[in-house]
Motif scaffolding. Structure first.
Motif, PDB file in Angstrom:
ATOM      1  N   LEU A  38       0.835  -1.213   0.000  1.00  9.61           N
ATOM      2  CA  LEU A  38       0.000   0.000   0.000  1.00  9.61           C
ATOM      3  C   LEU A  38       0.863   1.254   0.000  1.00  9.61           C
ATOM      4  O   LEU A  38       0.608   2.201  -0.717  1.00  9.61           O
ATOM      5  CB  LEU A  38      -0.906   0.021   1.235  1.00  9.61           C
ATOM      6  N   VAL A  39       1.905   1.227   0.845  1.00  7.45           N
ATOM      7  CA  VAL A  39       2.739   2.426   0.978  1.00  7.45           C
ATOM      8  C   VAL A  39       3.642   2.621  -0.237  1.00  7.45           C
ATOM      9  O   VAL A  39       3.825   3.727  -0.717  1.00  7.45           O
ATOM     10  CB  VAL A  39       3.580   2.362   2.275  1.00  7.45           C
ATOM     11  N   CYS A  40       4.193   1.509  -0.717  1.00 15.94           N
ATOM     12  CA  CYS A  40       5.176   1.630  -1.813  1.00 15.94           C
ATOM     13  C   CYS A  40       4.628   1.038  -3.107  1.00 15.94           C
ATOM     14  O   CYS A  40       5.385   0.511  -3.927  1.00 15.94           O
ATOM     15  CB  CYS A  40       6.463   0.919  -1.444  1.00 15.94           C
ATOM     16  N   SER A  42       3.734   2.170  -5.769  1.00 15.08           N
ATOM     17  CA  SER A  42       4.199   2.685  -7.061  1.00 15.08           C
ATOM     18  C   SER A  42       5.419   1.927  -7.565  1.00 15.08           C
ATOM     19  O   SER A  42       5.750   2.002  -8.741  1.00 15.08           O
ATOM     20  CB  SER A  42       4.493   4.179  -6.969  1.00 15.08           C
ATOM     21  N   PRO A  47      -2.032   1.516  -7.245  1.00 18.88           N
ATOM     22  CA  PRO A  47      -2.404   2.830  -6.731  1.00 18.88           C
ATOM     23  C   PRO A  47      -1.776   2.992  -5.347  1.00 18.88           C
ATOM     24  O   PRO A  47      -1.718   2.028  -4.582  1.00 18.88           O
ATOM     25  CB  PRO A  47      -3.931   2.767  -6.611  1.00 18.88           C
ATOM     26  N   SER A  48      -1.259   4.141  -5.051  1.00 18.76           N
ATOM     27  CA  SER A  48      -0.584   4.304  -3.761  1.00 18.76           C
ATOM     28  C   SER A  48      -0.879   5.681  -3.201  1.00 18.76           C
ATOM     29  O   SER A  48      -1.342   6.557  -3.912  1.00 18.76           O
ATOM     30  CB  SER A  48       0.924   4.121  -3.940  1.00 18.76           C
ATOM     31  N   PRO A  49      -0.615   5.884  -1.901  1.00 22.01           N
ATOM     32  CA  PRO A  49      -0.886   7.204  -1.343  1.00 22.01           C
ATOM     33  C   PRO A  49       0.047   8.228  -1.966  1.00 22.01           C
ATOM     34  O   PRO A  49       1.022   7.863  -2.630  1.00 22.01           O
ATOM     35  CB  PRO A  49      -0.555   7.036   0.141  1.00 22.01           C
ATOM     36  N   SER A  50      -0.250   9.497  -1.745  1.00 20.82           N
ATOM     37  CA  SER A  50       0.633  10.527  -2.259  1.00 20.82           C
ATOM     38  C   SER A  50       2.044  10.229  -1.788  1.00 20.82           C
ATOM     39  O   SER A  50       2.239   9.725  -0.674  1.00 20.82           O
ATOM     40  CB  SER A  50       0.193  11.879  -1.725  1.00 20.82           C
ATOM     41  N   LEU A  51       3.000  10.548  -2.635  1.00 13.57           N
ATOM     42  CA  LEU A  51       4.375  10.119  -2.350  1.00 13.57           C
ATOM     43  C   LEU A  51       4.952  10.731  -1.077  1.00 13.57           C
ATOM     44  O   LEU A  51       5.895  10.197  -0.510  1.00 13.57           O
ATOM     45  CB  LEU A  51       5.264  10.422  -3.548  1.00 13.57           C
ATOM     46  N   HIS A  52       4.364  11.859  -0.606  1.00 14.13           N
ATOM     47  CA  HIS A  52       4.921  12.426   0.628  1.00 14.13           C
ATOM     48  C   HIS A  52       4.708  11.481   1.797  1.00 14.13           C
ATOM     49  O   HIS A  52       5.533  11.399   2.692  1.00 14.13           O
ATOM     50  CB  HIS A  52       4.319  13.801   0.913  1.00 14.13           C
ATOM     51  N   ILE A  53       3.599  10.716   1.772  1.00 16.67           N
ATOM     52  CA  ILE A  53       3.363   9.744   2.852  1.00 16.67           C
ATOM     53  C   ILE A  53       4.393   8.620   2.743  1.00 16.67           C
ATOM     54  O   ILE A  53       4.989   8.214   3.737  1.00 16.67           O
ATOM     55  CB  ILE A  53       1.922   9.185   2.790  1.00 16.67           C
ATOM     56  N   THR A  54       4.617   8.150   1.515  1.00 17.20           N
ATOM     57  CA  THR A  54       5.625   7.109   1.297  1.00 17.20           C
ATOM     58  C   THR A  54       6.987   7.594   1.800  1.00 17.20           C
ATOM     59  O   THR A  54       7.676   6.882   2.531  1.00 17.20           O
ATOM     60  CB  THR A  54       5.729   6.783  -0.214  1.00 17.20           C
ATOM     61  N   ALA A  55       7.343   8.819   1.418  1.00 18.10           N
ATOM     62  CA  ALA A  55       8.666   9.342   1.794  1.00 18.10           C
ATOM     63  C   ALA A  55       8.801   9.483   3.313  1.00 18.10           C
ATOM     64  O   ALA A  55       9.876   9.293   3.858  1.00 18.10           O
ATOM     65  CB  ALA A  55       8.899  10.689   1.124  1.00 18.10           C
TER      66      ALA A  55
END
Lengths: 89, 292
Positions: A38-40, A42, A47-55
């Motif tokens: 879910l987090v990564c 991409s 589909p994944s959360p906005s990349l700021h959440i991933t980062a």
């Protein structure tokens, strides 16, 4: 005689406990795999959360990513993993 | 802490920068200490105040500080921090593999809005003027900026739930293995809770009674129609437009509009200026005329 019986019961109990732990461990790792996906997502075109959440989360997720990549490897041979999980063969 | 925050949003070219500069100057002249921050990449404030502006607020007149942060620098700063943290926490090989991934972050959707939120947080926590005025970028980016906390919270709620389920499983494993439910603190869970706090904070600020989201528009059909659509979109995000700011009104020309949503809004007006409003002198002159 009683001691022997006790030993056998202990042995069975330990073996079952180990199996239960293994099953829970598998379950936990499956959830962590889902979490990492879910987090990564991409990484894989999900589909994944906005990349700021991933980062923000990625720096704390080394172990989760290890599990995710391990599961990706397993996806090439899922049957052998399933067989070993249920102790078949 | 700021007693009042005003955001000025609107279509490109309607005069958001001029209106926010005039409002900031008007407040400063009435004795309210104000900080004007431009999050618009067009960087118009340095032309309006005719001085060099950057991240650090510059005093342009009594009671008025102006800053024009470079959002690209905020993006670089945030990515650098995240990458450094990753390098510190990961084993060498894993970190090395992720390095290229971080390079791509720069060009990902939502990174710009996030950097804008970080810049806003910086000015909110570092400076303590009574009034913060934010000159926003054109509508599309502004809408994404206001929507970001809500969208992020939706993701974070789901991730938090999943993480709790993971920790529950870990507890069972620990109980079976060692007979007790002792677990190390899950750093991911801590980070998720921290992020939720941050976004809840932004949502509280955006929907607070002391925050105004003001929509600047011009008295012509295209701008008014877009303004109406923007009101709808802001409402969809769960926020409200406080004032409709009609800029470039002509003094001797009667004007009325039919757009239903616009009529309901409280109005602020700024008349058309024959000469460009550049420099403190011109701005003061204009305010003296319209504030009579």
């Amino acid at each position: 005689m009683l001691k022997k019986l006790k030993n056998i019961i202990n042995f069975i109990s330990t073996a079952n406990k180990e199996k239960a732990i293994e099953a829970f461990k598998w379950d936990e790792e499956e959830l962590r795999n889902t979490f990492a996906l879910l987090v990564c997502g991409s990484f894989l075109g999900h589909p994944s959360p906005s990349l700021h959440i991933t980062a923000e989360l990625m720096p704390e997720m080394e172990e989760d990513l290890r599990i995710m990549f391990e599961r990706m490897d397993l996806s090439r041979n899922p049957l052998s993993e399933l067989f070993s999980e249920f102790d078949i063969g | 802490m700021y007693q009042n925050i005003q955001f000025y949003i609107g279509k490109g070219g309607v005069g958001k920068s001029t209106v926010s500069a005039l409002e900031a100057l008007r407040a400063a002249k009435s004795g309210i200490s104000a900080l004007l921050v431009s999050l618009d990449p067009a960087h118009n404030q340095q032309d309006i105040f005719e001085c060099e502006l950057g991240d650090k607020p510059v005093k342009v007149t009594d009671n008025l500080l102006v800053a024009e942060p470079n959002i690209d620098n905020w993006i670089k700063k945030y990515l650098k921090e995240a990458e450094e943290k990753l390098h510190a926490n990961y084993s060498y090989q894993q970190a090395f593999g992720n390095k290229n991934y971080f390079k791509l972050f720069r060009y990902s959707p939502s990174v710009e809005e996030y950097a804008m939120l970080m810049a806003l947080e910086h000015y909110l926590t570092t400076y303590t003027e009574n009034l913060l005025i934010v000159d926003m970028p054109p509508t599309a980016l502004s809408l994404r900026f206001f929507a970001l906390p809500g969208i992020s919270l939706k993701w974070l709620e789901q991730l938090l739930e999943l993480r709790r389920a993971i920790n529950k499983k870990k507890e069972i494993i620990s109980q079976l293995k060692f007979g007790k439910k002792e677990l190390e603190t899950d750093k991911v869970l801590t980070q998720l809770a921290k992020l939720m706090d941050t976004y809840h904070g932004f949502q509280t600020i955006f929907s607070s009674k002391t925050t105004e989201i003001n929509l600047v528009t011009n008295p012509e059909k295209l701008s008014l129609n877009e303004a109406e659509r923007t009101i709808k979109k802001i409402t969809d995000i769960g926020l409200n437009i406080s004032y409709l700011v009609l800029n470039k009104l002509e003094v001797y020309k009667e004007f009325s509009f039919e757009n239903k949503l616009l009529i309901q809004k409280k109005l602020k007006t700024f008349y058309y200026s024959n000469s460009p409003l550049l420099g403190l002198g011109k701005l003061n002159e204009y305010l003296a005329k319209i504030d009579v």
